[in-house]
Design an enzyme around this catalytic site. Structure first.
Site, PDB file in Angstrom:
ATOM      1  N   ARG A 165       0.832  -1.199   0.000  1.00 19.99           N
ATOM      2  CA  ARG A 165       0.000   0.000   0.000  1.00 19.99           C
ATOM      3  C   ARG A 165       0.871   1.254   0.000  1.00 19.99           C
ATOM      4  O   ARG A 165       1.804   1.372   0.786  1.00 19.99           O
ATOM      5  CB  ARG A 165      -0.934   0.013   1.219  1.00 19.99           C
ATOM      6  CG  ARG A 165      -1.884  -1.176   1.234  1.00 19.99           C
ATOM      7  CD  ARG A 165      -2.853  -1.136   2.389  1.00 19.99           C
ATOM      8  NE  ARG A 165      -3.641  -2.368   2.434  1.00 19.99           N
ATOM      9  CZ  ARG A 165      -4.577  -2.632   3.344  1.00 19.99           C
ATOM     10  NH1 ARG A 165      -4.845  -1.754   4.294  1.00 19.99           N
ATOM     11  NH2 ARG A 165      -5.244  -3.771   3.305  1.00 19.99           N
ATOM     12  N   SER A 220     -10.367  -5.855  10.385  1.00 22.14           N
ATOM     13  CA  SER A 220     -11.601  -5.202   9.986  1.00 22.14           C
ATOM     14  C   SER A 220     -12.426  -6.217   9.215  1.00 22.14           C
ATOM     15  O   SER A 220     -11.954  -6.775   8.215  1.00 22.14           O
ATOM     16  CB  SER A 220     -11.295  -3.977   9.111  1.00 22.14           C
ATOM     17  OG  SER A 220     -12.449  -3.199   8.899  1.00 22.14           O
ATOM     18  N   ARG A 237       1.990   1.002  10.313  1.00 26.24           N
ATOM     19  CA  ARG A 237       1.522   1.482   9.007  1.00 26.24           C
ATOM     20  C   ARG A 237       2.722   1.562   8.072  1.00 26.24           C
ATOM     21  O   ARG A 237       3.493   2.523   8.087  1.00 26.24           O
ATOM     22  CB  ARG A 237       0.851   2.854   9.143  1.00 26.24           C
ATOM     23  CG  ARG A 237       0.093   3.297   7.893  1.00 26.24           C
ATOM     24  CD  ARG A 237      -0.547   4.663   8.097  1.00 26.24           C
ATOM     25  NE  ARG A 237      -1.551   4.617   9.127  1.00 26.24           N
ATOM     26  CZ  ARG A 237      -2.836   4.291   8.925  1.00 26.24           C
ATOM     27  NH1 ARG A 237      -3.234   3.956   7.733  1.00 26.24           N
ATOM     28  NH2 ARG A 237      -3.693   4.296   9.929  1.00 26.24           N
ATOM     29  N   ARG A 244       1.041  -6.154  12.789  1.00 23.69           N
ATOM     30  CA  ARG A 244       0.415  -5.557  13.973  1.00 23.69           C
ATOM     31  C   ARG A 244       0.286  -6.586  15.094  1.00 23.69           C
ATOM     32  O   ARG A 244       0.370  -6.226  16.274  1.00 23.69           O
ATOM     33  CB  ARG A 244      -0.948  -4.969  13.597  1.00 23.69           C
ATOM     34  CG  ARG A 244      -0.825  -3.793  12.650  1.00 23.69           C
ATOM     35  CD  ARG A 244      -2.129  -3.043  12.453  1.00 23.69           C
ATOM     36  NE  ARG A 244      -1.925  -1.888  11.565  1.00 23.69           N
ATOM     37  CZ  ARG A 244      -2.719  -0.842  11.495  1.00 23.69           C
ATOM     38  NH1 ARG A 244      -3.813  -0.782  12.246  1.00 23.69           N
ATOM     39  NH2 ARG A 244      -2.457   0.160  10.673  1.00 23.69           N
ATOM     40  N   GLU A 272      -6.408  -0.806  15.610  1.00 23.67           N
ATOM     41  CA  GLU A 272      -7.025  -1.767  14.689  1.00 23.67           C
ATOM     42  C   GLU A 272      -6.059  -2.875  14.287  1.00 23.67           C
ATOM     43  O   GLU A 272      -4.916  -2.620  13.915  1.00 23.67           O
ATOM     44  CB  GLU A 272      -7.513  -1.046  13.431  1.00 23.67           C
ATOM     45  CG  GLU A 272      -8.142  -1.986  12.399  1.00 23.67           C
ATOM     46  CD  GLU A 272      -8.285  -1.363  11.027  1.00 23.67           C
ATOM     47  OE1 GLU A 272      -8.328  -2.120  10.050  1.00 23.67           O
ATOM     48  OE2 GLU A 272      -8.345  -0.114  10.944  1.00 23.67           O
TER      49      GLU A 272
END
Length: 430
Positions: free
Chosen positions: A264, A354, A279, A394, A351
């Site tokens: 990403r 999801s 991130r 994460r 988070e």
């Protein structure tokens, strides 16, 4: 993609839903384009009918030797063909404009999705586990971006040297922990009825359009010189496995899982979570995807959330579940739950998964249908669901921070010890 007929018949509801989503929507432009398209279709049909009738008349006249009369009718047919070409051009322009408009329009939120402006309006559903009180233990908790380098298992400087910022290198037991987490997650999901897949890490534009990464989020994708894209999630590939297919209702629900690297650009995240491995541009993730009927789609969402929670519970990591509000749910989603793991470095929850039900939004774009002859004729679109099960980086950060010990080492969660070759503690490899 929303059904054009649904939008036409429910314009006020669509407008309200887009306001709740903070999404741009021009109802007047849609109505004008839709009317232009329908008017062009009616004109096309009328002209085609006139041409067919004229062709029959020409045949009749030629059969009766009325060549001069037939020539006059032929002239009219030529004029009809010119008119048809212009009307078809107008219809095609309206078709393309409507398609572009709907491709840029997010899904309708489910009625159960809370209405809210942003992440501050996301209600908490439940919590599991109790965060450690490091102060009571006399331990000064460290962030994973300090623990990893001190233990010699995460190297940020070499990641930058090899690529650029927001890349990192794992070494020794860090690399082993990454592999252990991937295998553990996959074993958990396959034991709960998911079929494992191994899929390409590169996808074409059609595939990414099917799951709605394109055209809306192109700036967040890494693109190759050949016009292909590095996938941002295995959801893209797992959902499109059945693109342009018609399934039988007896096959549903389908439960799929896969590990892939994910890429990403994070174009819209400047300044957010720039430290550590929360991130980054490349990360590992185990993904879950489901195909279901409309009647069972939201029940399958609850099961998917439970499957993600199972991983965190087996790893004994404190977490909470929140329901995303209309202003925070993803583009394709009608209803989403986020799982947030406790991270001491943030003194809060972050988070880690999801899970979303996308109703028939993606299936309509990708052409994924199912048939159920006993209940209806023809075919209908399936519901698609996706969820992280989990984001591996994460999860590693959460383990390092929550399992750190007074001497600077990190205890390996019991569930991972067999996957770590019996290693119970990660000590310094510096």
């Amino acid at each position: 993609m929303l059904d054009i007929k649904f939008v036409r018949e429910n314009q006020e509801a669509v407008a309200e839903a887009m306001r709740n989503r903070n999404a741009a929507w021009d109802g007047s432009a849609f109505a004008e384009l839709d009317e232009e398209r329908r008017r062009a279709i009616q004109e096309e049909e009328a002209l085609q009918a006139e041409r067919n009738a004229a062709s029959k008349e020409i045949g009749r006249m030629m059969g009766q030797g009325l060549k001069e009369d037939a020539e006059a009718v032929k002239e009219r047919v030529r004029a009809i063909n010119d008119e048809l070409a212009e009307v078809s051009r107008r219809r095609e322009v309206a078709d393309n404009a409507l398609r572009d408009m709907l491709l840029a329009t997010p899904n309708m939120p489910d009625a159960a999705t809370p209405v809210g402006k942003d992440e501050n309006d996301n209600p908490e559903v439940r919590r599991w586990g109790t965060p450690r009180d490091f102060a009571a233990e006399g331990i000064e908790a460290k962030a994973h971006w300090d623990l990893g380098p001190e233990l010699g298992i995460i190297d940020f400087e070499r990641g930058v040297k090899l690529a650029e910022s927001r890349f990192y290198v794992l070494g020794g037991l860090g690399a082993r922990l990454e592999r252990a987490l991937i295998n553990f997650m996959l074993d958990q999901h396959t034991s709960r009825g998911y079929k494992e897949w191994w899929v390409p890490a590169i996808a074409n534009a059609t595939t990414l359009t099917g799951t709605a990464q394109l055209p809306k989020f192109e700036e967040d994708l890494f693109k190759t010189t050949g016009g292909l894209y590095l996938i941002p999630t295995a959801e893209v590939q797992l959902t499109n496995l059945h693109a342009q297919e018609t399934l039988d209702v007896s096959q549903l629900p389908l439960n799929y899982t896969a590990f892939t690297p994910c890429f990403r650009e994070e174009a819209g995240s400047a300044g957010r979570d720039t430290r550590g491995i929360i991130r980054v541009h490349q990360f590992s993730k185990v993904e879950m995807v489901k195909y279901a009927t409309p009647e069972t789609g939201f029940d399958e969402l609850e099961k998917m959330v439970a499957d993600a929670e199972n991983i965190l519970q087996k790893l004994e990591l404190p977490y909470r579940v929140i329901s995303l509000c209309t202003g925070d749910i993803g583009f394709s989603s009608a209803k989403t739950y986020d799982l947030e793991v406790w991270l001491p470095c943030y003194n809060g929850y972050k988070e880690i998964s999801s899970c979303s039900c996308c109703t028939d939004f993606q299936a309509r774009r990708a052409g994924i249908r199912y048939k159920d002859p006993e209940n209806f004729k023809g075919s209908r679109y399936v519901y698609t669901l996706n969820g992280s099960g989990l984001a591996v980086g994460r999860t590693m950060a959460a383990i390092l921070e929550n399992y750190q010990q007074a001497d600077g080492s990190v205890k390996v969660p019991d569930a991972l010890v067999p996957y770590m070759g019996g290693v119970t503690v990660i000590g310094s490899e510096a």
